[in-house]
Design an enzyme around this catalytic site. Structure first.
Site, PDB file in Angstrom:
ATOM      1  N   ARG A 142       9.250 -69.250  59.296  1.00 37.95           N
ATOM      2  CA  ARG A 142       8.359 -70.409  59.338  1.00 37.95           C
ATOM      3  C   ARG A 142       8.347 -70.943  60.767  1.00 37.95           C
ATOM      4  O   ARG A 142       9.273 -70.700  61.554  1.00 37.95           O
ATOM      5  CB  ARG A 142       8.857 -71.511  58.404  1.00 37.95           C
ATOM      6  CG  ARG A 142       8.917 -71.141  56.925  1.00 37.95           C
ATOM      7  CD  ARG A 142       9.435 -72.319  56.127  1.00 37.95           C
ATOM      8  NE  ARG A 142       9.452 -72.048  54.683  1.00 37.95           N
ATOM      9  CZ  ARG A 142      10.525 -71.589  54.021  1.00 37.95           C
ATOM     10  NH1 ARG A 142      11.664 -71.365  54.680  1.00 37.95           N
ATOM     11  NH2 ARG A 142      10.466 -71.381  52.723  1.00 37.95           N
ATOM     12  N   LYS A 166      14.209 -74.532  54.664  1.00 35.78           N
ATOM     13  CA  LYS A 166      13.904 -75.819  54.036  1.00 35.78           C
ATOM     14  C   LYS A 166      15.121 -76.330  53.276  1.00 35.78           C
ATOM     15  O   LYS A 166      15.870 -75.564  52.683  1.00 35.78           O
ATOM     16  CB  LYS A 166      12.718 -75.676  53.085  1.00 35.78           C
ATOM     17  CG  LYS A 166      11.384 -75.487  53.797  1.00 35.78           C
ATOM     18  CD  LYS A 166      10.248 -75.481  52.804  1.00 35.78           C
ATOM     19  CE  LYS A 166       8.899 -75.401  53.504  1.00 35.78           C
ATOM     20  NZ  LYS A 166       7.778 -75.383  52.552  1.00 35.78           N
ATOM     21  N   HIS A 233       2.025 -68.952  60.999  1.00 40.02           N
ATOM     22  CA  HIS A 233       2.290 -68.702  59.581  1.00 40.02           C
ATOM     23  C   HIS A 233       1.590 -67.443  59.095  1.00 40.02           C
ATOM     24  O   HIS A 233       2.003 -66.836  58.110  1.00 40.02           O
ATOM     25  CB  HIS A 233       1.857 -69.910  58.751  1.00 40.02           C
ATOM     26  CG  HIS A 233       2.767 -70.185  57.594  1.00 40.02           C
ATOM     27  ND1 HIS A 233       4.074 -70.595  57.745  1.00 40.02           N
ATOM     28  CD2 HIS A 233       2.570 -70.079  56.246  1.00 40.02           C
ATOM     29  CE1 HIS A 233       4.636 -70.736  56.560  1.00 40.02           C
ATOM     30  NE2 HIS A 233       3.746 -70.428  55.632  1.00 40.02           N
ATOM     31  N   ARG A 236       4.015 -64.749  59.362  1.00 33.94           N
ATOM     32  CA  ARG A 236       4.957 -64.805  58.233  1.00 33.94           C
ATOM     33  C   ARG A 236       4.323 -64.188  56.987  1.00 33.94           C
ATOM     34  O   ARG A 236       4.955 -63.409  56.275  1.00 33.94           O
ATOM     35  CB  ARG A 236       5.367 -66.254  57.976  1.00 33.94           C
ATOM     36  CG  ARG A 236       6.237 -66.476  56.744  1.00 33.94           C
ATOM     37  CD  ARG A 236       6.697 -67.931  56.698  1.00 33.94           C
ATOM     38  NE  ARG A 236       7.125 -68.371  55.379  1.00 33.94           N
ATOM     39  CZ  ARG A 236       8.359 -68.230  54.896  1.00 33.94           C
ATOM     40  NH1 ARG A 236       9.293 -67.633  55.629  1.00 33.94           N
ATOM     41  NH2 ARG A 236       8.667 -68.680  53.694  1.00 33.94           N
ATOM     42  N   HIS A 259      12.581 -68.160  49.887  1.00 35.74           N
ATOM     43  CA  HIS A 259      11.910 -68.872  48.802  1.00 35.74           C
ATOM     44  C   HIS A 259      12.869 -69.072  47.635  1.00 35.74           C
ATOM     45  O   HIS A 259      13.544 -68.134  47.225  1.00 35.74           O
ATOM     46  CB  HIS A 259      10.713 -68.068  48.288  1.00 35.74           C
ATOM     47  CG  HIS A 259       9.512 -68.206  49.156  1.00 35.74           C
ATOM     48  ND1 HIS A 259       8.425 -67.369  49.037  1.00 35.74           N
ATOM     49  CD2 HIS A 259       9.208 -69.061  50.169  1.00 35.74           C
ATOM     50  CE1 HIS A 259       7.502 -67.708  49.932  1.00 35.74           C
ATOM     51  NE2 HIS A 259       7.969 -68.738  50.621  1.00 35.74           N
ATOM     52  N   TYR A 268      14.054 -67.594  41.495  1.00 37.07           N
ATOM     53  CA  TYR A 268      14.634 -66.593  42.392  1.00 37.07           C
ATOM     54  C   TYR A 268      15.974 -66.079  41.879  1.00 37.07           C
ATOM     55  O   TYR A 268      16.830 -66.817  41.443  1.00 37.07           O
ATOM     56  CB  TYR A 268      14.798 -67.203  43.779  1.00 37.07           C
ATOM     57  CG  TYR A 268      15.716 -66.417  44.668  1.00 37.07           C
ATOM     58  CD1 TYR A 268      15.331 -65.184  45.171  1.00 37.07           C
ATOM     59  CD2 TYR A 268      16.970 -66.908  44.981  1.00 37.07           C
ATOM     60  CE1 TYR A 268      16.171 -64.456  45.979  1.00 37.07           C
ATOM     61  CE2 TYR A 268      17.824 -66.183  45.786  1.00 37.07           C
ATOM     62  CZ  TYR A 268      17.423 -64.958  46.278  1.00 37.07           C
ATOM     63  OH  TYR A 268      18.266 -64.233  47.069  1.00 37.07           O
TER      64      TYR A 268
END
Length: 299
Positions: A142, A166, A233, A236, A259, A268
């Site tokens: 990112r 994140k 992005h 990505r 993610h 996930y």
């Protein structure tokens, strides 16, 4: 109806809403009145509002736009309730059509390679740019993750990158051979104060910002003749798309991207890192087997 709309807008103005917001509310309610046609908007039933939403949707309004208009209608009818104009709020239980999910744009494999291979120059900043964009494409970074990288996040011996994603979550990603070459070339050019930890620096020796990275990639895309607007992005997305096309391993790509889930229903599942590295080496178009050198290549 015009008088009702005026009084409602005056009420919002007294509440401190901005002129832009007032204009939007007025336009949304006038649009409802126009869409209803046969019946005044103040008398609308939930069924009438559903038909109005369907009609606007058929005219091409997006889910986002319809949601905003429905919110305005809901506020208008709530105000009517408070002022004795209606006993109910016909918009209270309504929902706009789901917002369409836009598919991420990715470059084709040859398009990504052509863009990256043409980022060349004698300036040290050119070496930096090539390193940045090779690394973004190599590791699926990112923009915020790229900006946050420090020198000690790169493990040159094991060819791994530590990424702070994140929510403060960290992950490791293998670095492709081409990205390793370009990182070393950038470090030969990098000049900064000893205490500066950032991996990528601007012209004045301070951490490079996201807007600068976006601008540099946009400029390079134009300079190299790219047929579309390119942003970080997109690299990505290209990483994810190309790796998934080659490997078919959705969970591995999910892990490498950092993610928690790929959809609202898919959770996930962690995979062994060695498996991830194997998938990466065997599938990513700019990766190379670990420990393999140019001497090992067939002549």
């Amino acid at each position: 109806m015009d008088e009702l709309i005026r009084r409602f807008i005056d009420h919002l103005a007294v509440a401190g809403r901005s002129p832009h917001t007032l204009a939007a509310y007025q336009a949304d309610i006038e649009l409802l009145e126009k869409t209803m046609q046969a019946k005044p908007a103040r008398e609308a039933s939930p069924t009438d509002l559903r038909k109005a939403l369907a009609k606007l949707h058929a005219q091409g309004l997006s889910g986002r736009s319809l949601a905003r208009r429905l919110s305005s209608w809901r506020q208008f009818y709530h105000w009517l309730q408070l002022n004795g104009g209606r006993e109910d709020n016909p918009a209270a239980g309504l929902r706009a059509p789901k917002r369409e999910k836009l598919l991420p744009k990715a470059l084709p494999v040859d398009g990504a390679a052509a863009l990256l291979d043409r980022i060349e120059g004698d300036d040290g900043l050119d070496a930096r740019d090539r390193a940045i964009f090779e690394l973004v494409y190599s590791c699926g970074l990112r923009l915020s993750e790229t900006v946050a990288l420090n020198l000690d996040d790169v493990d040159f011996s094991d060819q791994l990158l530590r990424i702070r994603g994140k929510g403060g979550k960290e992950r490791l990603a293998p670095i492709g051979a081409e990205a390793m070459v370009r990182l070393r070339a950038w470090l030969d050019e990098r000049s900064a104060a000893e205490e500066e930890p950032a991996l990528f620096l601007g012209r004045h020796g301070r951490r490079l910002g996201g807007r600068q990275i976006e601008k540099r990639l946009r400029d390079w895309a134009i300079k190299t003749g790219a047929s579309q607007h390119v942003h970080p992005h997109m690299l990505r997305h290209s990483f994810a798309s190309h790796l998934l096309q080659s490997s078919g391993d959705l969970r591995a790509v999910q892990e490498l991207l950092g993610h928690a889930n790929l959809s609202s229903t898919q959770i996930y599942t962690a995979l062994d890192f060695q498996h991830l590295a194997k998938v990466y080496d065997g599938a990513h178009p700019r990766a190379r087997k670990r420990g393999k050198t140019d001497d090992d290549e067939p002549s």
